[in-house]
Design a protein around this motif. Structure first.
Motif, PDB file in Angstrom:
ATOM      1  N   VAL A 130       0.846  -1.203   0.000  1.00 28.82           N
ATOM      2  CA  VAL A 130       0.000   0.000   0.000  1.00 28.82           C
ATOM      3  C   VAL A 130       0.879   1.250   0.000  1.00 28.82           C
ATOM      4  CG1 VAL A 130      -1.673   1.330   1.351  1.00 28.82           C
ATOM      5  CG2 VAL A 130      -1.962  -1.135   1.088  1.00 28.82           C
ATOM      6  N   THR A 131       1.888   1.258   0.870  1.00 30.50           N
ATOM      7  CA  THR A 131       2.790   2.405   0.983  1.00 30.50           C
ATOM      8  C   THR A 131       3.549   2.641  -0.327  1.00 30.50           C
ATOM      9  OG1 THR A 131       3.031   2.006   3.347  1.00 30.50           O
ATOM     10  CG2 THR A 131       4.719   3.367   2.310  1.00 30.50           C
ATOM     11  N   ASP A 132       3.868   1.561  -1.032  1.00 34.03           N
ATOM     12  CA  ASP A 132       4.566   1.679  -2.322  1.00 34.03           C
ATOM     13  C   ASP A 132       3.643   2.211  -3.420  1.00 34.03           C
ATOM     14  OD1 ASP A 132       6.867   0.748  -1.141  1.00 34.03           O
ATOM     15  OD2 ASP A 132       6.747  -1.267  -1.995  1.00 34.03           O
ATOM     16  N   GLY A 133       2.360   2.382  -3.104  1.00 36.53           N
ATOM     17  CA  GLY A 133       1.426   2.958  -4.068  1.00 36.53           C
ATOM     18  C   GLY A 133       0.906   1.991  -5.113  1.00 36.53           C
ATOM     19  N   VAL A 134       0.962   0.696  -4.817  1.00 39.45           N
ATOM     20  CA  VAL A 134       0.476  -0.321  -5.754  1.00 39.45           C
ATOM     21  C   VAL A 134      -1.051  -0.306  -5.755  1.00 39.45           C
ATOM     22  CG1 VAL A 134       0.460  -2.786  -6.301  1.00 39.45           C
ATOM     23  CG2 VAL A 134       2.537  -1.731  -5.398  1.00 39.45           C
ATOM     24  N   THR A 135      -1.646  -0.090  -6.918  1.00 36.86           N
ATOM     25  CA  THR A 135      -3.103  -0.089  -7.042  1.00 36.86           C
ATOM     26  C   THR A 135      -3.624  -1.529  -7.014  1.00 36.86           C
ATOM     27  OG1 THR A 135      -3.138  -0.275  -9.450  1.00 36.86           O
ATOM     28  CG2 THR A 135      -2.992   1.972  -8.517  1.00 36.86           C
ATOM     29  N   PRO A 136      -4.914  -1.708  -6.769  1.00 37.21           N
ATOM     30  CA  PRO A 136      -5.474  -3.069  -6.810  1.00 37.21           C
ATOM     31  C   PRO A 136      -5.235  -3.756  -8.161  1.00 37.21           C
ATOM     32  CG  PRO A 136      -6.989  -1.634  -5.681  1.00 37.21           C
ATOM     33  CD  PRO A 136      -5.900  -0.751  -6.234  1.00 37.21           C
ATOM     34  N   GLU A 137      -5.364  -3.011  -9.247  1.00 34.75           N
ATOM     35  CA  GLU A 137      -5.156  -3.602 -10.572  1.00 34.75           C
ATOM     36  C   GLU A 137      -3.697  -4.014 -10.772  1.00 34.75           C
ATOM     37  OE1 GLU A 137      -6.730  -0.643  -9.974  1.00 34.75           O
ATOM     38  OE2 GLU A 137      -8.771  -1.404 -10.281  1.00 34.75           O
ATOM     39  N   GLU A 138      -2.769  -3.160 -10.321  1.00 37.55           N
ATOM     40  CA  GLU A 138      -1.341  -3.499 -10.409  1.00 37.55           C
ATOM     41  C   GLU A 138      -1.022  -4.698  -9.527  1.00 37.55           C
ATOM     42  OE1 GLU A 138       0.642   0.901 -11.182  1.00 37.55           O
ATOM     43  OE2 GLU A 138       0.205   0.269  -9.132  1.00 37.55           O
ATOM     44  N   ALA A 139      -1.646  -4.762  -8.363  1.00 35.34           N
ATOM     45  CA  ALA A 139      -1.423  -5.890  -7.453  1.00 35.34           C
ATOM     46  C   ALA A 139      -1.862  -7.198  -8.104  1.00 35.34           C
ATOM     47  CB  ALA A 139      -2.161  -5.666  -6.134  1.00 35.34           C
ATOM     48  N   GLN A 140      -2.985  -7.173  -8.801  1.00 39.42           N
ATOM     49  CA  GLN A 140      -3.448  -8.385  -9.488  1.00 39.42           C
ATOM     50  C   GLN A 140      -2.447  -8.795 -10.566  1.00 39.42           C
ATOM     51  OE1 GLN A 140      -7.551  -8.437 -10.774  1.00 39.42           O
ATOM     52  NE2 GLN A 140      -8.267  -7.520  -8.871  1.00 39.42           N
ATOM     53  N   GLU A 141      -1.949  -7.820 -11.338  1.00 36.85           N
ATOM     54  CA  GLU A 141      -0.971  -8.129 -12.395  1.00 36.85           C
ATOM     55  C   GLU A 141       0.310  -8.704 -11.798  1.00 36.85           C
ATOM     56  OE1 GLU A 141      -0.421  -4.476 -14.568  1.00 36.85           O
ATOM     57  OE2 GLU A 141      -2.535  -4.419 -15.176  1.00 36.85           O
ATOM     58  N   LYS A 142       0.790  -8.114 -10.700  1.00 36.83           N
ATOM     59  CA  LYS A 142       2.008  -8.598 -10.053  1.00 36.83           C
ATOM     60  C   LYS A 142       1.788  -9.984  -9.449  1.00 36.83           C
ATOM     61  CE  LYS A 142       3.873  -4.048  -9.021  1.00 36.83           C
ATOM     62  NZ  LYS A 142       5.044  -3.542  -8.343  1.00 36.83           N
ATOM     63  N   TYR A 143       0.595 -10.228  -8.928  1.00 37.42           N
ATOM     64  CA  TYR A 143       0.260 -11.538  -8.364  1.00 37.42           C
ATOM     65  C   TYR A 143       0.340 -12.606  -9.450  1.00 37.42           C
ATOM     66  CZ  TYR A 143      -2.259 -15.074  -5.634  1.00 37.42           C
ATOM     67  OH  TYR A 143      -2.603 -16.215  -4.955  1.00 37.42           O
ATOM     68  N   VAL A 144      -0.259 -12.320 -10.605  1.00 36.87           N
ATOM     69  CA  VAL A 144      -0.236 -13.263 -11.730  1.00 36.87           C
ATOM     70  C   VAL A 144       1.211 -13.550 -12.139  1.00 36.87           C
ATOM     71  CG1 VAL A 144      -0.846 -13.585 -14.165  1.00 36.87           C
ATOM     72  CG2 VAL A 144      -2.542 -12.669 -12.568  1.00 36.87           C
ATOM     73  N   ALA A 145       2.036 -12.515 -12.252  1.00 39.61           N
ATOM     74  CA  ALA A 145       3.436 -12.687 -12.646  1.00 39.61           C
ATOM     75  C   ALA A 145       4.203 -13.503 -11.611  1.00 39.61           C
ATOM     76  CB  ALA A 145       4.092 -11.324 -12.852  1.00 39.61           C
ATOM     77  N   LEU A 146       3.956 -13.238 -10.333  1.00 45.00           N
ATOM     78  CA  LEU A 146       4.647 -13.989  -9.280  1.00 45.00           C
ATOM     79  C   LEU A 146       4.235 -15.454  -9.287  1.00 45.00           C
ATOM     80  CD1 LEU A 146       6.540 -14.195  -6.887  1.00 45.00           C
ATOM     81  CD2 LEU A 146       4.702 -13.310  -5.426  1.00 45.00           C
ATOM     82  N   VAL A 147       2.964 -15.731  -9.461  1.00 46.07           N
ATOM     83  CA  VAL A 147       2.514 -17.130  -9.505  1.00 46.07           C
ATOM     84  C   VAL A 147       3.155 -17.845 -10.691  1.00 46.07           C
ATOM     85  CG1 VAL A 147       0.525 -18.658  -9.858  1.00 46.07           C
ATOM     86  CG2 VAL A 147       0.382 -16.788  -8.210  1.00 46.07           C
ATOM     87  N   GLU A 148       3.227 -17.187 -11.828  1.00 39.74           N
ATOM     88  CA  GLU A 148       3.883 -17.803 -12.996  1.00 39.74           C
ATOM     89  C   GLU A 148       5.345 -18.125 -12.687  1.00 39.74           C
ATOM     90  OE1 GLU A 148       2.518 -19.019 -15.828  1.00 39.74           O
ATOM     91  OE2 GLU A 148       0.643 -18.519 -14.818  1.00 39.74           O
ATOM     92  N   ALA A 149       6.049 -17.205 -12.012  1.00 37.03           N
ATOM     93  CA  ALA A 149       7.448 -17.444 -11.635  1.00 37.03           C
ATOM     94  C   ALA A 149       7.553 -18.598 -10.639  1.00 37.03           C
ATOM     95  CB  ALA A 149       8.056 -16.169 -11.049  1.00 37.03           C
ATOM     96  N   LEU A 150       6.624 -18.656  -9.687  1.00 36.17           N
ATOM     97  CA  LEU A 150       6.640 -19.734  -8.702  1.00 36.17           C
ATOM     98  C   LEU A 150       6.324 -21.084  -9.343  1.00 36.17           C
ATOM     99  CD1 LEU A 150       4.904 -17.954  -5.678  1.00 36.17           C
ATOM    100  CD2 LEU A 150       7.333 -18.505  -5.942  1.00 36.17           C
ATOM    101  N   LYS A 151       5.484 -21.094 -10.362  1.00 40.47           N
ATOM    102  CA  LYS A 151       5.188 -22.339 -11.079  1.00 40.47           C
ATOM    103  C   LYS A 151       6.460 -22.874 -11.737  1.00 40.47           C
ATOM    104  CE  LYS A 151       1.296 -22.187 -13.623  1.00 40.47           C
ATOM    105  NZ  LYS A 151       0.168 -21.609 -14.389  1.00 40.47           N
TER     106      LYS A 151
END
Length: 105
Positions: A67-88
């Protein structure tokens, strides 16, 4: 609550089908991105962890950092998808695995 993209919804399901458990640091980032991505509830309305709830405090601190870094909900969803792909890639993925239960502190 923020509308979830189809990619985000799939990534949430996929995160529960990893062959190996990610590190605690990766899990904290996943948690923070998920909470920011869904806004259910927004951080200012979320419960404050108890004094002895160290795990809850770590999770809330990770979320607050996003939140402090200013990540919007939409950006958070995009980053979540990218992180899950990396974890896969890192931990393996089994599309036929029964999803692991998540939740709690």
């Amino acid at each position: 609550m923020t509308t979830k993209s189809p990619e985000f919804t799939k990534a949430v399901e996929d995160s529960r089908k990893l062959k190996e458990k990610p590190s605690n640091d990766d899990l904290l980032v996943l948690y923070a991105l998920f909470k920011q991505g869904t806004q259910d509830p927004p951080i200012d309305k979320a419960e404050t962890p108890g004094i002895f709830d160290l795990k809850g405090k770590a999770k809330k601190a990770a979320w607050q950092k996003i939140v402090t870094d200013g990540v919007t909900p939409e950006e958070a969803q995009e980053k979540y998808v990218a992180l899950v792909e990396a974890l896969k890639e890192k931990h393996g993925f089994d599309p036929n695995k029964a999803p692991e239960a998540v939740g709690g502190s």
